[in-house]
Design a protein around this motif. Sequence first.
Motif, mmCIF file in Angstrom:
data_model
loop_
_atom_site.group_PDB
_atom_site.id
_atom_site.type_symbol
_atom_site.label_atom_id
_atom_site.label_comp_id
_atom_site.label_asym_id
_atom_site.label_seq_id
_atom_site.Cartn_x
_atom_site.Cartn_y
_atom_site.Cartn_z
ATOM 1 N N ASN A 4 0.864 -1.171 0.000
ATOM 2 C CA ASN A 4 0.000 0.000 0.000
ATOM 3 C C ASN A 4 0.905 1.228 0.000
ATOM 4 N N VAL A 45 2.110 4.848 0.321
ATOM 5 C CA VAL A 45 1.658 5.972 1.125
ATOM 6 C C VAL A 45 2.404 7.214 0.660
ATOM 7 N N ASP A 59 -0.938 14.845 3.565
ATOM 8 C CA ASP A 59 -2.143 14.571 4.336
ATOM 9 C C ASP A 59 -3.402 14.850 3.520
ATOM 10 N N ARG A 60 -3.334 15.744 2.531
ATOM 11 C CA ARG A 60 -4.495 16.008 1.689
ATOM 12 C C ARG A 60 -4.664 14.950 0.604
ATOM 13 N N ILE A 61 -3.555 14.331 0.183
ATOM 14 C CA ILE A 61 -3.605 13.346 -0.904
ATOM 15 C C ILE A 61 -3.812 11.940 -0.362
ATOM 16 N N SER A 62 -3.126 11.614 0.738
ATOM 17 C CA SER A 62 -3.108 10.250 1.255
ATOM 18 C C SER A 62 -4.476 9.848 1.799
ATOM 19 N N GLN A 63 -4.807 8.576 1.618
ATOM 20 C CA GLN A 63 -6.078 8.046 2.103
ATOM 21 C C GLN A 63 -5.915 7.278 3.416
ATOM 22 N N GLY A 64 -4.691 7.152 3.903
ATOM 23 C CA GLY A 64 -4.473 6.392 5.127
ATOM 24 C C GLY A 64 -4.702 4.920 4.890
ATOM 25 N N ARG A 91 -7.634 3.589 4.255
ATOM 26 C CA ARG A 91 -8.826 3.385 3.444
ATOM 27 C C ARG A 91 -8.435 2.719 2.124
ATOM 28 N N ARG A 92 -9.113 1.636 1.752
ATOM 29 C CA ARG A 92 -8.844 0.870 0.521
ATOM 30 C C ARG A 92 -7.361 0.486 0.438
ATOM 31 N N ALA A 93 -6.866 -0.123 1.507
ATOM 32 C CA ALA A 93 -5.429 -0.374 1.663
ATOM 33 C C ALA A 93 -5.007 -1.767 1.195
#
Length: 171
Positions: A96, A98, A105-110, A112-114
Amino acid sequence: MPRKPGRMYRRVIGQAYTRREYMGGVPHDRIVQYNMGDAKGTFEVELQLLAKELCQIRHSALEASRVAAGRVLLQGGTTNFHFRINVYPHHVLRENKVATGAGADRISQGMRRAFGKAIGTAARVEPGASLITIRTTKDNFPRAKRALLKAAYKLPTPCSIVVVKGADLVK
């Protein structure tokens, strides 16, 4: 993006992920050839490199061990040995990715859908599994043993060298 360290993929966790027909874009394994030397020759000595622990061996580590062992074996000619890699990297490794850096922090989804994208393949190896086999003549035995030792340095598991055939000839 640089490759992740091998310790991230060494442990065997979860179910194997092998069904390539359902995946898109699995990278090819880097192992150029699984057999080297004289495959049809008859040799009196056979050595094997055995894994001591449960682990996953990446395709790049298998190729590095093949190159290291081949370099030693080819010093004595191409017809007095047969080198074979016994394991195949079926398991597809995922990562995944990152985002890092400014504004990540605005682009990354953390998480979610990893699920992750396919980044390579690995062979799942049980303790006692034969990784590499070398068949050779009794005169070439010390060179073959040194080749397996060099190959073992490239692998992520402790290994042992066992003489399977011709142990009475090489004392």
